[in-house]
Design a protein around this motif. Structure first.
Motif, PDB file in Angstrom:
ATOM      1  N   ALA A 188       0.829  -1.212   0.000  1.00  0.00           N
ATOM      2  CA  ALA A 188       0.000   0.000   0.000  1.00  0.00           C
ATOM      3  C   ALA A 188       0.859   1.255   0.000  1.00  0.00           C
ATOM      4  O   ALA A 188       0.598   2.212  -0.737  1.00  0.00           O
ATOM      5  N   ILE A 189       1.907   1.251   0.817  1.00  0.00           N
ATOM      6  CA  ILE A 189       2.797   2.418   0.895  1.00  0.00           C
ATOM      7  C   ILE A 189       3.610   2.563  -0.395  1.00  0.00           C
ATOM      8  O   ILE A 189       3.817   3.678  -0.881  1.00  0.00           O
ATOM      9  N   SER A 190       4.041   1.447  -0.961  1.00  0.00           N
ATOM     10  CA  SER A 190       4.854   1.501  -2.184  1.00  0.00           C
ATOM     11  C   SER A 190       4.041   1.989  -3.390  1.00  0.00           C
ATOM     12  O   SER A 190       4.570   2.707  -4.237  1.00  0.00           O
ATOM     13  N   CYS A 191       2.781   1.593  -3.459  1.00  0.00           N
ATOM     14  CA  CYS A 191       1.964   1.887  -4.644  1.00  0.00           C
ATOM     15  C   CYS A 191       1.255   3.234  -4.587  1.00  0.00           C
ATOM     16  O   CYS A 191       0.775   3.706  -5.623  1.00  0.00           O
ATOM     17  N   ASP A 192       1.141   3.824  -3.414  1.00  0.00           N
ATOM     18  CA  ASP A 192       0.434   5.104  -3.284  1.00  0.00           C
ATOM     19  C   ASP A 192       1.449   6.233  -3.111  1.00  0.00           C
ATOM     20  O   ASP A 192       2.134   6.305  -2.091  1.00  0.00           O
ATOM     21  N   SER A 193       1.527   7.105  -4.075  1.00  0.00           N
ATOM     22  CA  SER A 193       2.507   8.206  -4.034  1.00  0.00           C
ATOM     23  C   SER A 193       2.239   9.172  -2.878  1.00  0.00           C
ATOM     24  O   SER A 193       3.155   9.866  -2.417  1.00  0.00           O
ATOM     25  N   HIS A 194       0.977   9.241  -2.422  1.00  0.00           N
ATOM     26  CA  HIS A 194       0.650  10.132  -1.295  1.00  0.00           C
ATOM     27  C   HIS A 194       1.291   9.665   0.007  1.00  0.00           C
ATOM     28  O   HIS A 194       1.399  10.448   0.962  1.00  0.00           O
ATOM     29  N   THR A 219       3.165  -8.835  18.657  1.00  0.00           N
ATOM     30  CA  THR A 219       3.471  -7.470  18.203  1.00  0.00           C
ATOM     31  C   THR A 219       3.613  -7.376  16.687  1.00  0.00           C
ATOM     32  O   THR A 219       3.001  -6.500  16.063  1.00  0.00           O
ATOM     33  N   PRO A 220       4.394  -8.243  16.019  1.00  0.00           N
ATOM     34  CA  PRO A 220       4.435  -8.188  14.551  1.00  0.00           C
ATOM     35  C   PRO A 220       3.081  -8.449  13.911  1.00  0.00           C
ATOM     36  O   PRO A 220       2.807  -7.942  12.818  1.00  0.00           O
ATOM     37  N   LEU A 221       2.217  -9.219  14.599  1.00  0.00           N
ATOM     38  CA  LEU A 221       0.887  -9.513  14.059  1.00  0.00           C
ATOM     39  C   LEU A 221      -0.026  -8.300  14.128  1.00  0.00           C
ATOM     40  O   LEU A 221      -0.720  -7.974  13.149  1.00  0.00           O
ATOM     41  N   VAL A 222      -0.041  -7.617  15.263  1.00  0.00           N
ATOM     42  CA  VAL A 222      -1.007  -6.522  15.457  1.00  0.00           C
ATOM     43  C   VAL A 222      -0.539  -5.198  14.875  1.00  0.00           C
ATOM     44  O   VAL A 222      -1.370  -4.307  14.652  1.00  0.00           O
ATOM     45  N   ASN A 223       0.773  -5.035  14.642  1.00  0.00           N
ATOM     46  CA  ASN A 223       1.268  -3.759  14.113  1.00  0.00           C
ATOM     47  C   ASN A 223       0.532  -3.287  12.868  1.00  0.00           C
ATOM     48  O   ASN A 223       0.060  -2.140  12.817  1.00  0.00           O
ATOM     49  N   PRO A 224       0.416  -4.117  11.819  1.00  0.00           N
ATOM     50  CA  PRO A 224      -0.277  -3.622  10.618  1.00  0.00           C
ATOM     51  C   PRO A 224      -1.742  -3.292  10.864  1.00  0.00           C
ATOM     52  O   PRO A 224      -2.270  -2.336  10.275  1.00  0.00           O
ATOM     53  N   PHE A 225      -2.399  -4.034  11.747  1.00  0.00           N
ATOM     54  CA  PHE A 225      -3.809  -3.761  12.044  1.00  0.00           C
ATOM     55  C   PHE A 225      -3.957  -2.465  12.835  1.00  0.00           C
ATOM     56  O   PHE A 225      -4.884  -1.679  12.600  1.00  0.00           O
ATOM     57  N   ARG A 248      -6.323   6.884   8.415  1.00  0.00           N
ATOM     58  CA  ARG A 248      -7.198   7.042   7.254  1.00  0.00           C
ATOM     59  C   ARG A 248      -6.442   6.914   5.946  1.00  0.00           C
ATOM     60  O   ARG A 248      -6.939   6.324   4.981  1.00  0.00           O
ATOM     61  N   ASP A 249      -5.215   7.430   5.895  1.00  0.00           N
ATOM     62  CA  ASP A 249      -4.431   7.369   4.657  1.00  0.00           C
ATOM     63  C   ASP A 249      -4.079   5.930   4.294  1.00  0.00           C
ATOM     64  O   ASP A 249      -4.132   5.541   3.126  1.00  0.00           O
ATOM     65  N   VAL A 250      -3.706   5.136   5.306  1.00  0.00           N
ATOM     66  CA  VAL A 250      -3.362   3.740   5.046  1.00  0.00           C
ATOM     67  C   VAL A 250      -4.591   2.962   4.601  1.00  0.00           C
ATOM     68  O   VAL A 250      -4.524   2.147   3.670  1.00  0.00           O
ATOM     69  N   LYS A 251      -5.736   3.205   5.240  1.00  0.00           N
ATOM     70  CA  LYS A 251      -6.970   2.523   4.850  1.00  0.00           C
ATOM     71  C   LYS A 251      -7.353   2.867   3.416  1.00  0.00           C
ATOM     72  O   LYS A 251      -7.797   2.006   2.656  1.00  0.00           O
ATOM     73  N   GLU A 252      -7.173   4.125   3.031  1.00  0.00           N
ATOM     74  CA  GLU A 252      -7.484   4.536   1.668  1.00  0.00           C
ATOM     75  C   GLU A 252      -6.533   3.881   0.666  1.00  0.00           C
ATOM     76  O   GLU A 252      -6.951   3.440  -0.409  1.00  0.00           O
ATOM     77  N   ALA A 253      -5.260   3.794   1.031  1.00  0.00           N
ATOM     78  CA  ALA A 253      -4.287   3.151   0.149  1.00  0.00           C
ATOM     79  C   ALA A 253      -4.595   1.660  -0.005  1.00  0.00           C
ATOM     80  O   ALA A 253      -4.476   1.102  -1.104  1.00  0.00           O
TER      81      ALA A 253
END
Length: 326
Positions: free
Chosen positions: A60-66, A293-299, A306-311
């Motif tokens: 998501a971060i790599s593909c969204d320029s924002h 911790t590695p499991l819940v971090n992305p959630f 909001r930006d991550v959810k949109e991406a």
């Protein structure tokens, strides 16, 4: 600080009978075969969710320029480290269960220790860098782009990698010099450094001193940076004239604070005492920061951002379009 009680004086006959350990036995979470299915299924699901969740954040971060900003650059690196962190311990445990084995070779164990120390410290350094980023965003908004230049962001991550690898190398080399006798049973699901130190039949004084000095420094430096950053952030936030500005500032830091509390809370409970007092309670705390911790971090970051959810939504739409055309 007190040295470990694991220093052992062996009779001359026992010293003569010492043999080099070629493998360790990982007992896992349960010694009873009938009760291993539930932990295995739970760990398998958690590992798969960890890989999928963190990969989605990276994509998501790599593909969204924002999202090509310092904050999300550090978040993508954190997700990458979390994938590696989980992959150091869990695959071996899962494979051992499937093949009906509990063994791990001496070389594999030392390798696991090296990467475990590297990634656990890298997590801490990245969390401190993210706290510094939030400090600049909230306390120095006008100078933010000038301070958090791409070159500085890359340098901060690169220096963190160098420090954590050197630290892991130090402790691994100190571990290799120890002697392990007949007892090679590890009451854990991976080669935790403290659990392995407890098995040594030689003097672990130097190892424990390095844990308390160098290890303490490596632990306290990023932790102190986080505390100082948030002290300045809190001081600045309390000066905001409107409740809206206060809520916005707190929401910016909420996800990060949640992850920091979970990660450092578990570590403080495990590694801030001598290796000889390592217990089952410590194993539970270890599971929190190695698995949960590695499991819940992305959630945590996706649900509160909001930006991550949109991406992620855009990523899902693109995937559907690609699949419909194929």
């Amino acid at each position: 600080m007190r040295a470990s009680d694991s220093t052992r004086e062996l009779p001359d006959m026992d010293r003569d009978n010492q043999t080099g350990v070629t493998e360790f036995l990982l007992l896992g979470l349960s010694n009873q075969p009938g009760k291993e299915q539930v932990p295995f299924g739970s760990f398998l699901c958690m590992y798969l969710l960890t890989i999928i969740g963190n990969l989605l954040i990276i994509l998501a971060i790599s593909c969204d320029s924002h999202l090509h900003t310092p904050m999300y650059f550090f978040l993508a690196n954190l997700s990458c480290v979390d994938i590696c962190f989980s992959s150091v311990t869990m695959p071996k445990m899962l494979v051992n269960h499937m093949v009906g084995s509990k063994s791990i070779s001496y070389v594999e164990c030392m390798t696991q220790i090296y990467f475990f120390i590297t990634f656990i410290n890298m997590d801490g350094f990245l969390l401190s860098v993210m706290a510094y980023d939030r400090y600049n965003a909230i306390c120095c908004p006008l100078q933010y782009n000038m301070i958090m230049r791409p070159q500085l962001c890359v340098l901060l991550v690169a220096v963190s990698w160098v420090i954590t690898n050197l630290h892991a190398l130090l402790h691994t080399l100190l571990m290799v010099r120890l002697t392990f006798c007949s007892n090679n049973v590890v009451h854990h699901f991976f080669c935790d450094p403290y659990a392995i130190l407890k098995l040594s039949c030689s003097d672990t004084f130097v190892n424990d001193m390095m844990v308390f000095t160098v290890g303490g420094l490596i632990f306290l430096t990023p932790f102190s940076c986080i505390i100082i950053s948030y002290a300045y952030i809190l001081s600045n936030v309390l000066k905001l004239p409107t409740a809206h500005g206060l809520r916005k500032a707190l929401s910016t830091c909420g996800s990060h604070l949640t992850v920091v509390s979970l990660f450092y809370g578990a570590i403080l409970g495990v590694y801030m005492h001598p290796s000889s007092s390592y217990s089952v309670r410590d194993m539970v705390a270890t599971i929190i920061f190695t698995v949960l911790t590695p499991l819940v971090n992305p959630f945590i970051y996706s649900l509160r951002n909001r930006d991550v959810k949109e991406a992620l939504r855009k990523l899902i739409i693109v995937r559907r379009i690609v699949l419909s055309r194929s």
